[in-house]
Design an enzyme around this catalytic site. Structure first.
Site, PDB file in Angstrom:
ATOM      1  N   GLY A 163       0.834  -1.193   0.000  1.00  0.00           N
ATOM      2  CA  GLY A 163       0.000   0.000   0.000  1.00  0.00           C
ATOM      3  C   GLY A 163       0.868   1.242   0.000  1.00  0.00           C
ATOM      4  O   GLY A 163       1.991   1.235  -0.503  1.00  0.00           O
ATOM      5  N   CYS A 164       0.396   2.288   0.602  1.00  0.00           N
ATOM      6  CA  CYS A 164       1.118   3.559   0.663  1.00  0.00           C
ATOM      7  C   CYS A 164       2.427   3.383   1.421  1.00  0.00           C
ATOM      8  O   CYS A 164       2.440   2.892   2.539  1.00  0.00           O
ATOM      9  CB  CYS A 164       0.241   4.594   1.354  1.00  0.00           C
ATOM     10  N   PHE A 165       3.525   3.810   0.813  1.00  0.00           N
ATOM     11  CA  PHE A 165       4.821   3.642   1.470  1.00  0.00           C
ATOM     12  C   PHE A 165       4.955   4.484   2.733  1.00  0.00           C
ATOM     13  O   PHE A 165       5.767   4.192   3.592  1.00  0.00           O
ATOM     14  CB  PHE A 165       5.995   3.845   0.534  1.00  0.00           C
ATOM     15  N   TRP A 166       4.155   5.536   2.871  1.00  0.00           N
ATOM     16  CA  TRP A 166       4.186   6.333   4.094  1.00  0.00           C
ATOM     17  C   TRP A 166       3.800   5.491   5.311  1.00  0.00           C
ATOM     18  O   TRP A 166       4.260   5.760   6.414  1.00  0.00           O
ATOM     19  CB  TRP A 166       3.222   7.507   4.000  1.00  0.00           C
ATOM     20  N   CYS A 167       2.938   4.486   5.107  1.00  0.00           N
ATOM     21  CA  CYS A 167       2.489   3.634   6.223  1.00  0.00           C
ATOM     22  C   CYS A 167       3.552   2.622   6.640  1.00  0.00           C
ATOM     23  O   CYS A 167       3.688   2.322   7.824  1.00  0.00           O
ATOM     24  CB  CYS A 167       1.212   2.889   5.842  1.00  0.00           C
TER      25      CYS A 167
END
Length: 192
Positions: free
Chosen positions: A24-28
């Site tokens: 998913g989102c790499f920020w997570c």
């Protein structure tokens, strides 16, 4: 930390391994893996696509074939690849194709880009094990693909959660995941 080479009393460099994962989102994923004991460096970027040196906007268009990924440099003497996979499968939904929550598109797919045959085998074994024990209500759709190239994301994406803790997405999406991770994996967190 380095180990001493007994022959000449010179420090020898620590041997690190690399894991490249999309969930998913790499920020997570970035803040989660950054807190694990044995992880030396986490960088966010793009892998698995056909376009050289893509920008964030290129990847978000869904036309480059890249996934948002974290590339993790870790000390296998402190943290095994299996332990990394255990966390990986525990912090995202590996049963949804090309999406995580509200993030939709092939760039948000669940993916393991293996660097060695041992990583490939470990990933496939863990997927079989998780599927057979019924941990999820649906089969795992995580892509297991040979690693080819990692493109570092733009500087503002690195350590995004740490640098933007009050941003809306960080509060609504990332913070709950990090809080759950810290509770569930408390025994694996870096001290201090």
């Amino acid at each position: 930390m380095v180990t001493n080479n007994k022959e000449n009393d010179q420090p020898s460099p620590k041997i690190l391994e690399i894991a490249t994962l999309g969930g998913g989102c790499f920020w997570c994923l970035d803040p989660i893996f950054d807190e694990l004991t044995g992880v030396e460096v986490v960088e966010v970027g793009y892998a698995g696509g056909a376009v050289a040196d893509p920008s964030y906007e290129d990847v978000c268009s869904g036309t480059t074939g890249h996934a948002e990924v974290v590339q993790i440099s870790f000390d296998p003497g402190q943290l095994s690849f299996d332990a990394i996979l255990d966390v990986f499968f525990g912090v995202h939904d590996p049963t949804t194709l090309n999406r995580q929550g509200a993030d939709v598109g092939s760039q948000y797919r669940s993916a393991i880009f293996y660097h060695t045959e041992e990583q490939r085998q470990a990933a496939e074994d863990m997927i079989r094990q998780i599927d057979s024990n019924g941990a999820w209500d649906a089969p795992i759709v995580t892509e297991v693909t040979p690693f080819s190239k990692f493109y570092l994301a733009e500087a503002y994406h690195q350590d995004y959660f740490r640098n933007n803790p009050s941003q809306g997405y960080c509060q609504a999406v990332i913070n709950p995941k990090v809080t759950k991770f810290r509770k569930h994996y408390a025994d694996r967190l870096k001290s201090g």
